[in-house]
Design a protein around this motif. Structure first.
Motif, short mmCIF file in Angstrom:
data_model
loop_
_atom_site.label_atom_id
_atom_site.label_comp_id
_atom_site.label_asym_id
_atom_site.label_seq_id
_atom_site.Cartn_x
_atom_site.Cartn_y
_atom_site.Cartn_z
N ASP A 278 0.85 -1.20 0.00
CA ASP A 278 0.00 0.00 0.00
C ASP A 278 0.88 1.24 0.00
OD1 ASP A 278 -2.26 -1.61 0.10
OD2 ASP A 278 -2.27 -1.66 2.29
N PHE A 279 1.67 1.40 -1.06
CA PHE A 279 2.65 2.48 -1.12
C PHE A 279 2.00 3.86 -1.14
CE2 PHE A 279 4.45 -1.11 -3.77
CZ PHE A 279 5.14 -1.67 -2.71
N GLY A 280 0.89 3.96 -1.85
CA GLY A 280 0.21 5.25 -1.93
C GLY A 280 -0.28 5.73 -0.57
N ASP A 281 -0.71 4.81 0.30
CA ASP A 281 -1.18 5.19 1.64
C ASP A 281 -0.04 5.78 2.46
OD1 ASP A 281 -3.62 4.26 0.88
OD2 ASP A 281 -3.57 2.44 2.11
N VAL A 282 1.15 5.20 2.35
CA VAL A 282 2.29 5.71 3.10
C VAL A 282 2.66 7.11 2.61
CG1 VAL A 282 4.72 5.33 3.65
CG2 VAL A 282 3.16 3.37 3.53
N ILE A 283 2.70 7.27 1.30
CA ILE A 283 3.04 8.59 0.75
C ILE A 283 2.00 9.63 1.15
CG2 ILE A 283 3.35 9.88 -1.40
CD1 ILE A 283 4.43 7.27 -2.63
N ALA A 284 0.72 9.25 1.08
CA ALA A 284 -0.35 10.18 1.46
C ALA A 284 -0.23 10.58 2.93
CB ALA A 284 -1.71 9.54 1.19
N ALA A 285 0.12 9.63 3.81
CA ALA A 285 0.27 9.95 5.23
C ALA A 285 1.42 10.93 5.45
CB ALA A 285 0.51 8.67 6.02
N ALA A 286 2.52 10.74 4.70
CA ALA A 286 3.65 11.67 4.82
C ALA A 286 3.28 13.05 4.31
CB ALA A 286 4.84 11.12 4.03
N THR A 297 11.96 15.29 10.78
CA THR A 297 11.69 14.85 12.16
C THR A 297 11.26 13.40 12.31
OG1 THR A 297 9.36 15.52 12.02
CG2 THR A 297 10.94 17.21 12.72
N ALA A 298 10.86 12.73 11.24
CA ALA A 298 10.32 11.37 11.37
C ALA A 298 11.41 10.40 11.81
CB ALA A 298 9.73 10.91 10.04
N PRO A 299 11.05 9.37 12.57
CA PRO A 299 12.03 8.34 12.96
C PRO A 299 12.52 7.57 11.75
CG PRO A 299 9.81 7.66 13.57
CD PRO A 299 9.71 9.08 13.12
N LEU A 300 13.63 6.88 11.93
CA LEU A 300 14.25 6.17 10.82
C LEU A 300 13.31 5.13 10.21
CD1 LEU A 300 16.70 5.59 9.07
CD2 LEU A 300 17.59 4.13 10.90
N GLU A 301 12.52 4.47 11.06
CA GLU A 301 11.60 3.45 10.55
C GLU A 301 10.62 4.04 9.53
OE1 GLU A 301 12.28 4.04 13.62
OE2 GLU A 301 12.87 2.20 14.67
N ASP A 302 10.12 5.25 9.84
CA ASP A 302 9.18 5.91 8.91
C ASP A 302 9.88 6.31 7.62
OD1 ASP A 302 7.28 5.60 10.81
OD2 ASP A 302 6.83 7.72 11.08
N LEU A 303 11.11 6.81 7.74
CA LEU A 303 11.83 7.20 6.53
C LEU A 303 12.09 5.99 5.64
CD1 LEU A 303 14.45 9.78 7.89
CD2 LEU A 303 12.29 10.23 6.71
N ALA A 304 12.44 4.85 6.26
CA ALA A 304 12.70 3.65 5.47
C ALA A 304 11.44 3.20 4.73
CB ALA A 304 13.21 2.53 6.37
N ALA A 305 10.30 3.24 5.43
CA ALA A 305 9.03 2.85 4.80
C ALA A 305 8.65 3.82 3.69
CB ALA A 305 7.92 2.78 5.85
N LEU A 306 8.88 5.11 3.92
CA LEU A 306 8.55 6.11 2.91
C LEU A 306 9.46 5.98 1.69
CD1 LEU A 306 6.99 8.59 1.96
CD2 LEU A 306 8.58 10.02 3.28
N ALA A 307 10.75 5.74 1.92
CA ALA A 307 11.70 5.60 0.80
C ALA A 307 11.32 4.40 -0.07
CB ALA A 307 13.12 5.45 1.34
#
Length: 424
Positions: A278-286, A297-307
């Protein structure tokens, strides 16, 4: 005259009588009658004879069918066999690979074991079998045929396959699993994966149980995988992330503690959505949070998921920004080192700067999950841009480190091309 005339009449009468007697004997019974009931009886007898013939034919057919079924049953229940060639150490079903060791099965399937690789033939039947790769690496080729069913175990991971080719490895000491698809498709299950991930030709999956990282990369198409567990904490001295919802106090309480818990749940949700595709959902949340705020400011886990989501969704600009943020904010992390390779892939798609990123990755992670790809892709780029002579050293290095790697064919081609040119 009368007596002479009378004698013939008496002989004629006797002959006629004999003829009549023969006729009555040959046409005895109801057959001499021509009434409707007689014809009905004749029809019944004919039908009975036909039924007897059909029954006989049906019985014969049943016997033939039963024989054929028994033959098929015998064929299907005959288990596959195998032979080990080229000097392996064999102890029962346990096989230890030597130089160029191969395990060849009677259906045409093959395993080519790296030296020192330990494997076991757990079970075989008419359709396939179960093979366990306890430690090491193997090149697997499963013959494609109707009803084929093979399972290859590598440590705690399981690969279900019907007909395909791939490279498979499991390191017992590092608790690291990797599969690189050559052709066909498989379903992989195990730690960090759950019920299973389908892989197709060209895709590669790397799973590190110790660090909780799962990576699927296919080079061109979106893959359904991402970081399924938190990346290891940054080393001492690395700037710590300050998430928007994370309070500054080391021991939060009350509303701040609740906000921190919510932020943690949100991070888990991002990783879960990325893993499910669900890549679009992650991008939309960001984007709702604000991209600048997220990257800062996001934690590394969020950046990895977003990347990962941005790369698989073909949002190259966003993926590049996020990967650079990982390297800038968490320079000592494994994710930052992996980002160098991924930035090289983006640069390669954009047409420039990929070799520099691959060099950086190989310097920072010479034994990393992407090391073989980084070296192989750099070799390809140099070969395409500057020719075989310029790529020769890279080809030699690649073959010495990865003799059965995905780019070994190209490396050999470079050597052959140079040999032909020298011979000419």
């Amino acid at each position: 005259m009368t007596e002479q005339d009378g004698a013939p009449e008496s002989g004629s009468s006797d002959a006629a009588g004999k003829l009549a007697l023969l006729a009555r004997q040959s046409l005895s019974g109801d057959a001499t009658r021509r009434d409707p009931s007689s014809f009905a009886k004749i029809d019944a007898k004919v039908a009975q004879k036909k039924r007897r013939r059909r029954t006989a034919w049906a019985s014969a057919a049943a016997v033939v069918a039963l024989a054929a079924a028994l033959a098929v049953l015998v064929t299907r229940t005959r288990s596959l066999t195998y032979q080990v060639v080229n000097g392996a150490v064999v102890e029962g079903s346990r096989i230890v690979g030597g130089p160029s060791t191969e395990v060849r099965f009677s259906d045409g399937s093959e395993l080519a074991l790296d030296p020192g690789t330990e494997t076991r033939i757990a079970a075989l039947d008419a359709r396939g079998g179960r093979v366990s790769l306890d430690d090491g690496a193997a090149k697997v080729k499963i013959a494609k045929r109707p009803g084929a069913a093979w399972t290859l175990a590598a440590g705690p991971y399981s690969v279900r396959v019907t007909g395909t080719a791939f490279l498979l490895s499991w390191s017992k000491s590092k608790q690291a699993f990797e599969i690189a698809m050559t052709s066909g498709s498989v379903v992989v299950s195990g730690p960090l994966i759950g019920s299973g991930i389908a892989l197709h030709a060209g895709q590669r999956l790397h799973s590190d149980v110790g660090t909780g990282r799962l990576i699927v990369d296919d080079g061109s198409a979106p893959a359904v995988a991402a970081a399924l567990a938190p990346t290891p904490s940054p080393a001492a001295g690395t700037p710590a992330p300050t998430a928007a919802l994370t309070p500054a106090s080391p021991e939060p309480s009350g509303p701040a503690s609740e906000a921190s818990a919510q932020a943690h749940v949100a991070s888990l949700e991002w990783r879960k959505k990325a893993a499910q595709g669900d890549f679009g959902d992650v991008i939309a949340a960001a984007e709702r949070r604000g991209l600048d705020t997220t990257l800062a400011t996001a934690p590394l886990e969020d950046l990895a998921a977003l990347a990962d989501s941005a790369r698989y969704a073909r949002r190259s600009a966003l993926a590049k920004r996020t990967l650079l943020a990982e390297r800038s904010r968490f320079p000592k992390s494994g994710a930052a080192r992996d980002a160098a390779f991924l930035l090289g892939r983006i640069a390669e798609d954009e047409g420039g700067g990929a070799s520099e990123w691959y060099d950086r990755y190989l310097t920072e992670s010479p034994q990393g999950a992407y090391a073989s790809q980084a070296l192989g892709r750099k070799m390809m780029l140099v070969y395409q841009q500057r020719g075989a002579k310029a790529a020769q050293a890279l080809a030699v290095d690649y073959l010495s480190r990865y003799p059965r790697g995905a780019y070994a064919g190209t490396a050999k081609k470079i050597g052959a091309e140079l040999g032909a040119a020298s011979g000419g």
